[in-house]
Each structure stands twice: as C-alpha cells, then as structure tokens.
Design a protein around this motif. Structure first.
Motif, PDB file in Angstrom:
ATOM      1  N   VAL A 127      -4.151  13.111  -1.765  1.00  9.85           N
ATOM      2  CA  VAL A 127      -3.123  12.348  -2.385  1.00  9.85           C
ATOM      3  C   VAL A 127      -1.951  11.858  -1.396  1.00  9.85           C
ATOM      4  O   VAL A 127      -1.656  10.825  -0.979  1.00  9.85           O
ATOM      5  CB  VAL A 127      -2.405  12.815  -3.457  1.00  9.85           C
ATOM      6  N   ALA A 128      -1.616  12.969  -0.538  1.00  6.64           N
ATOM      7  CA  ALA A 128      -0.708  12.732   0.537  1.00  6.64           C
ATOM      8  C   ALA A 128      -1.416  12.064   1.593  1.00  6.64           C
ATOM      9  O   ALA A 128      -0.603  10.751   2.173  1.00  6.64           O
ATOM     10  CB  ALA A 128      -0.239  14.126   1.244  1.00  6.64           C
ATOM     11  N   ARG A 158      -7.550   9.880  -4.341  1.00  8.80           N
ATOM     12  CA  ARG A 158      -7.106   8.873  -3.277  1.00  8.80           C
ATOM     13  C   ARG A 158      -6.634   7.745  -4.142  1.00  8.80           C
ATOM     14  O   ARG A 158      -5.652   7.262  -3.665  1.00  8.80           O
ATOM     15  CB  ARG A 158      -8.322   8.519  -2.262  1.00  8.80           C
ATOM     16  N   LEU A 159      -7.206   7.263  -5.224  1.00  8.19           N
ATOM     17  CA  LEU A 159      -6.827   6.332  -6.105  1.00  8.19           C
ATOM     18  C   LEU A 159      -5.148   6.603  -6.567  1.00  8.19           C
ATOM     19  O   LEU A 159      -4.386   5.710  -6.358  1.00  8.19           O
ATOM     20  CB  LEU A 159      -7.505   6.193  -7.271  1.00  8.19           C
ATOM     21  N   GLN A 160      -5.027   7.942  -6.782  1.00  7.38           N
ATOM     22  CA  GLN A 160      -3.826   8.385  -7.250  1.00  7.38           C
ATOM     23  C   GLN A 160      -2.598   8.060  -6.110  1.00  7.38           C
ATOM     24  O   GLN A 160      -1.521   7.440  -6.599  1.00  7.38           O
ATOM     25  CB  GLN A 160      -3.768   9.851  -7.717  1.00  7.38           C
ATOM     26  N   GLY A 161      -2.934   8.460  -4.968  1.00  7.07           N
ATOM     27  CA  GLY A 161      -1.942   8.500  -3.972  1.00  7.07           C
ATOM     28  C   GLY A 161      -1.681   6.914  -3.776  1.00  7.07           C
ATOM     29  O   GLY A 161      -0.623   6.580  -3.620  1.00  7.07           O
ATOM     30  N   TRP A 162      -2.555   6.135  -3.789  1.00  4.01           N
ATOM     31  CA  TRP A 162      -2.860   4.488  -3.786  1.00  4.01           C
ATOM     32  C   TRP A 162      -1.711   4.237  -5.003  1.00  4.01           C
ATOM     33  O   TRP A 162      -0.611   3.314  -4.450  1.00  4.01           O
ATOM     34  CB  TRP A 162      -4.054   4.030  -3.719  1.00  4.01           C
ATOM     35  N   CYS A 213      -9.750   1.674   1.543  1.00  2.00           N
ATOM     36  CA  CYS A 213     -11.074   1.983   1.300  1.00  2.00           C
ATOM     37  C   CYS A 213     -11.255   3.599   1.122  1.00  2.00           C
ATOM     38  O   CYS A 213     -10.796   4.137   1.881  1.00  2.00           O
ATOM     39  CB  CYS A 213     -11.973   1.615   2.341  1.00  2.00           C
ATOM     40  N   TYR A 214     -12.117   4.210   0.046  1.00  2.63           N
ATOM     41  CA  TYR A 214     -12.387   5.242  -0.076  1.00  2.63           C
ATOM     42  C   TYR A 214     -12.735   6.118   1.149  1.00  2.63           C
ATOM     43  O   TYR A 214     -12.326   7.158   1.705  1.00  2.63           O
ATOM     44  CB  TYR A 214     -13.334   5.573  -1.464  1.00  2.63           C
ATOM     45  N   ASN A 215     -13.440   5.454   2.018  1.00  2.00           N
ATOM     46  CA  ASN A 215     -13.904   5.860   3.227  1.00  2.00           C
ATOM     47  C   ASN A 215     -14.424   4.804   4.315  1.00  2.00           C
ATOM     48  O   ASN A 215     -14.320   3.578   4.127  1.00  2.00           O
ATOM     49  CB  ASN A 215     -15.086   6.779   3.111  1.00  2.00           C
ATOM     50  N   ASP A 216     -14.474   5.202   5.344  1.00  3.06           N
ATOM     51  CA  ASP A 216     -14.991   4.381   6.656  1.00  3.06           C
ATOM     52  C   ASP A 216     -16.007   3.421   6.314  1.00  3.06           C
ATOM     53  O   ASP A 216     -16.087   2.286   6.659  1.00  3.06           O
ATOM     54  CB  ASP A 216     -14.955   5.060   7.989  1.00  3.06           C
ATOM     55  N   LEU A 217     -16.992   4.102   5.749  1.00  2.00           N
ATOM     56  CA  LEU A 217     -18.466   3.536   5.712  1.00  2.00           C
ATOM     57  C   LEU A 217     -17.998   2.165   4.634  1.00  2.00           C
ATOM     58  O   LEU A 217     -18.507   1.189   4.850  1.00  2.00           O
ATOM     59  CB  LEU A 217     -19.520   4.346   5.045  1.00  2.00           C
ATOM     60  N   ILE A 218     -17.189   2.429   3.620  1.00  5.50           N
ATOM     61  CA  ILE A 218     -17.003   1.246   2.613  1.00  5.50           C
ATOM     62  C   ILE A 218     -16.101   0.311   3.275  1.00  5.50           C
ATOM     63  O   ILE A 218     -16.309  -0.930   3.288  1.00  5.50           O
ATOM     64  CB  ILE A 218     -16.237   1.769   1.380  1.00  5.50           C
TER      65      ILE A 218
END
Lengths: 339, 339
Positions: free
Chosen positions: B161-162, B196-200, B246-251
């Motif tokens: 989250v952070a 990650r969505l939550q942090g965003w 993005c959730y990760n680098d690949l995406i």
DNA sequence: AGTGACTTTTACATCGTTATACAACACGGG
DNA sequence: CCCGTGTTGTATAACGATGTAAAAGTCACT
C-alpha cells in the motif's frame, strides 16, 4: 516423525519387504495382501523416503542445469523448458548459475554436487577445451549452447553460422549496405560470438559489403548495458551503419535504446536484428526482429541425451552426439517497420 | 565406483568412524592420525556421499523455492538472489515454478517433494487461506510476496500500500489528473493487486482525482501481453488518461508498447509507472519509472526465516514473523522525460 | 501321500554415513 | 601402585529403503 515402511509393515502385519513390493507394484503379491497393505498406507499417509531410496539405488533422480545467469531471459525461458520436460520424466532439476565465470564452470563440470546429482547439463561460456579433457567425474555431462569443443561429450546447439547467415541475408535483402556487428569478443576462437560473426562475415563478403574492424563492436558481456555502450562507441567513432546485427536480443535492446537517445529511427535510419527471441523483444516500442532458436527442442534434446546416458550406465560407451535443433527468423518492426 | 569412508579407513588402517571424525573436524583426534587420514583422503580423492549423510541426519540440506514463473524477470532475478544467498550458507536451492496455478501451489505447500527438501519458500498467487490451514506437512514454509493470509507462517513482503501510494503521489506531483490503474484483478480481496490498487485509490481520493471503474483496467495475468491488451481496451473505451500506474513492469512495458502503436507519447501524453524494477525497464526506448522492492533484502529475509525454523527443529514454536523489506521509487523517463 | 513347479512372503544384508557406548590409553595426584 | 579424569579410537547399531536367497504356501499330477 515421518512414517516408514516399518510402521506400515507392523500395522498391516506383514514384512517390510512386502510393503515395499506393494509400493513398487511388484507382480507377485496377492490381491488381498495388496489391498490390506494399501489401506494401511493410505491410512497412515505413508510416503517413501526418497533419500533412502536413492542411497540404496545409487541414483538420486536429480539432474543439474547450470546456466550462465537466470537474469538473462533466454536462459530463464530455457530453464523453464528443461524443468518442465525433465519433470515430466520424473527427474528433479537443480538449477544453478555459473555467472559465466570459468572457475565456476570448471567447478560444475568437475562434479561439484557429484553424489547429489546423476548428471549435468552445462551451458558454458568461458570453459576451455582443456578443462573438459581434464574432467574426471563420471557423471554424464551434456553441453548446451554454441561453444564448440573437441571433447567426447554430447553437444546440443543450433547451427549458429547458418542462423547468422539467415539474419544477415535478411538485412541484405532489405538493401542495407553498412551492416555492423554488435557483440564480438576478443580472443577465443571457439566462442559462439565467432560463429555468428563468421556467418555475418560470409554474407557480407559474398554481397560485397564491408567487414572491417571499424564496423564490428566488441563487448565484454551480453547485457543490455553492453549493447547500449557498444552502439554508442560505434556511433561516436563516426561510423554510420544503416543496420546492426547483434549477438543477442539483450544487446539489440541496448543498442536500440542508444539509437533512440541519439535520435536515430529504427528501422528507417538503422535496422536492428537480435538473436534468441526473448519475450522482451516482442514488446519493445519497436518490436525486435530476431533469430529464434527452438528452445523446447533444445531442452528436449539435452534432457533426452542425458537420460539416455544415465539409462545406459557408466560402462556402456555411447558415441558422443551432436544435435542441432532448428531455428527461425522472426521479422518484426526493427527491420521491416510498422505496417 | 566411488570412494567411501570404508575405503579410506582400510587404507589408512583406522576405523571408519575415525575417518568420519577427521572429515567432520571432530576435536579429539591426534594430529598424527588426522594427518595420516587426511593424506589418504586426498590420495583417493574421497568425497562424502551426501545422500547417505542426509539419510542419517534426517535433513537434506536442500530448500525449495517455488515461484510463479521464471520467465518473469522479477522472479528470475529474485531466484538468482536466493540461490546466491542460501548457497553461501551451504544450502542447495531447488527451483520450481507453479505457473501461478492454485493446484500446483497447493501441491508444493502440501509438501510435494517432502522428504527431499527441508523447507520451502513459496510465492503464491492463487493459493487460498483454507489451503494453508489444511496444510499438514511439517516442513517449514515461508511465504513470499504480497498476498496476505491469516495463517501461522512467516511472511516476507514489502508494504504494498505504501509503495503504491509513493508511486501514485509521484504522478500527482507531476500534475497528472486522470491516472489510470492497469492490472487489477477480479474477485479475491487478499490479492496483491488489491493492495496496490488500494494505495492508488487512497491517493486519488485524497487529491480529488477520479477512481471510477472506467479508469481501472482488469487483466487476467501479469504479462506484457496483458498490459498491451489492457491499455488498448482502456483507450478504445474512450478514456484518455494522462498517466497509468501499472501493477508491474511487464504490464507497464506492454502498455507503453500500445501507447507507441497508437501514436501517444510517453511521458508527454501519458506518464507510466511500473512496479518491480526489472532490468528491461532500464533499457526501453523510454526508460521506465518504477517501484523497486529490495530483492536482495527479500531473498535474505526469506532464507533467514526458513533456516532459523530449520535450526530450531519442529518442536520449538516460533512466532510467525512478518518482515517488510524496503522499496524505493526510481524515476526515469516514462514520467519525467528525457533530460 | 509324495513330487515338482510355481507363487507368495520373509529374513537378512546392504547402500555410506553418523551416534552411542564403551574400550584403551595417558597423565597426575594421593 | 592404584585411582580418577580426560583424551583418543573402535565396534556396532541405526537411518529407510531395496536386492537376494531361501522359506513357506499352493496347486496339479502321478
């Protein structure tokens, strides 16, 4: 505490060996006995102790796969393929990385981990012929990748010269005239890089194109960073190639990065071809044309060769085998542009 | 045939145990005896049979590392780090991939390969809490990665989250208004993606920016392909974000590819932030801003936690531990442009 | 019933190591 | 000269499985 054959035997009222026979599907066991034992096995949740079995059998059911580095997607993808295929044949794969350092490679070839693994698939980079000849371990060894050796070991590698020729010919067909080579190496005549360089040089010569030193960039390693730096050096030296053929995709990606920074367009100003077909290349801003070795075929051939030797035992002599899996040129935007 | 303790003992004229004592550096051996035995050991090239040792000791000295897939550079780099660190502590690492499939993950957690490995580090994706609670294997298990569980196992993961907040805040600071999220998942509330969505979402809400469904793209997987498709869907739906997290680098790389195809500039038209700091991101045509989890710290924490449990034995109870290694935002061209 | 030819089951040794328990020896003190 | 103490070395039994050889059981046929 874990359940052993003894526990099962006691509970089922039979001998240890009978339980072992049931577990191993030995023929001469009456259905009644088998059923009774099987019930106890299920009841107690017995699972064989592989360590003990291995000790007794003298084989561990594990093979090692030693690759230069997993950080390079080509090797990671290859490792995936080997683990998958060998796993299907009930072999456990021990994955290791040598860092492409000679001392590590010698260590592995010499049988570091002998007594743990039954055999080894090694993809050497710096390993020398003499290292192989001095090898005294009796665990089977299969060599992977493109370096060539005069030693009695199975060797799995695609035809690098032919593959490089295909790539070079593609650039020639596109009408490119000054086609640079990125990723040559100093010294060592048996290196993979030399084979690819040779294929490139042959086509250049045959079609009346320059092959001088100024158009060949030497790198220390095979990373994106090496590619980026080599491309920069080439451009700084005043050479203006209209195409580059790179030793591998990582170098190609690094090179494209430098081209982008310098404001040169791919493929309009400079066409780029890589080698390996790693997934990265399919998602660059400009997708990368590349030579794709058939990774699954390589994984299969290497595993098969090793297991065949294992099955044959150490005494039986098998002629060293050279397998050349296929490859394909995959054309993408970095040479033919965006449709 | 391999040399055993017995061979050495016979040749040196001592008992088997004495040789064993020398090999293991046992204190009470006279220098003379030690020297004599050592000489024979060197002479015959004796190497201990690890299988036998393991059988006797009840431990194998091997730990498994089960990751979703090695093809994802993040995991490959992480694997490199674990192999390196655990290897330094004389542990052999068995690398495996689950394909991110629940059945495979359960299989590993349940102790597939029990009796071969002493413990397991698992990075689950689909594994459910109930699977963990139903686990009956007694081999220590350390969980890796960001999914959260209510189960008594060590868990190593950065504060997602952070981390996501840091990334989102960066985009806000740049003045971006419509900041899309790429790589959300359906269902499962405990998923990493949700954190990650939550942090965003927190940062978006706090700064008065939209967080509607139309600006959140769901993906099936975590590959470049998924990213490319999700970005395309987002653009097709008429949303015009001026940034994507993005959730990760690949995406992120896949997304940048689509942006490039659609003629949108990064970062002028759309700023892009990824997550993982895989090497690819440093060599894209536009280098990728990303959140970099400290991979070595993760590898160390996971290995340490596992080995500590191994050292303690099964009887001693250790409180499950939650370790949060650090992370850092690395700003590159995809958000701040080329200098 | 006795014989031979199977099938089924068992006891025991074995793989290469380490743990346990004890024997052999040295040394110093009474 | 004996005793206790401490060191050094050995014989033997595990660890958990499988291979071997032989015992025990079954059956058909004389």
């Amino acid at each position: 505490m874990a359940i052993s054959l003894k526990d099962v035997a006691q509970r089922a009222g039979v001998s240890v060996k009978t339980v072992s026979n049931v577990v191993n599907g030995y023929r001469h066991v009456t259905p009644q006995t088998r059923q009774r034992v099987q019930r106890v096995i299920d009841e107690l949740g017995y699972r064989p102790n592989l360590t003990a079995r291995h000790l007794r059998k003298g084989r561990t059911g594990m093979i090692a796969l030693a690759l230069p580095e997993l950080g390079n997607p080509y090797f990671a993808e290859l490792a995936d393929a080997v683990i998958e295929y060998a796993g299907g044949l009930d072999y456990i794969v021990l994955l290791d990385h040598t860092g492409g350092r000679r001392d590590q490679e010698v260590l592995f070839a010499q049988g570091f981990r002998a007594r743990v693994i039954d055999g080894l698939i090694l993809s050497p980079i710096e390993l020398e012929n003499e290292d192989l000849l001095a090898r005294d371990s009796d665990a089977p060894l299969v060599l992977l990748g493109e370096r060539q050796y005069d030693a009695p070991y199975d060797h799995i590698a695609i035809d690098n010269v032919a593959a490089a020729r295909t790539a070079a010919a593609h650039l020639v067909e596109l009408g490119r005239r000054r086609i640079a080579f990125l990723g040559a190496r100093h010294g060592r005549a048996r290196q993979t890089a030399h084979l690819r360089l040779q294929g490139w040089r042959e086509v250049m010569t045959e079609t009346g194109r320059p092959t001088g030193e100024e158009i060949v960039a030497v790198t220390d390693g095979y990373t994106r960073e090496d590619g980026a730096q080599a491309m920069a050096r080439l451009l700084d030296s005043g050479v203006r190639p209209d195409a580059v053929f790179c030793y591998n995709d990582l170098i190609a990606i690094g090179a494209m990065r430098t081209l982008s920074v310098r404001g040169l367009r791919v493929p309009e100003d400079v066409a780029v071809v890589g080698f390996d077909d790693i997934e990265d290349g399919r998602y660059c801003a400009t997708t990368l044309t590349t030579v794709a070795p058939h990774k699954r075929a390589i994984a299969r051939a290497a595993t098969d060769a090793l297991l065949e030797r294992l099955a044959a035992g150490t005494d039986k002599v098998i002629e060293p085998r050279r397998v050349q899996p296929g490859f394909a040129l995959i054309t993408r935007e970095s040479t033919v542009g965006r449709p």
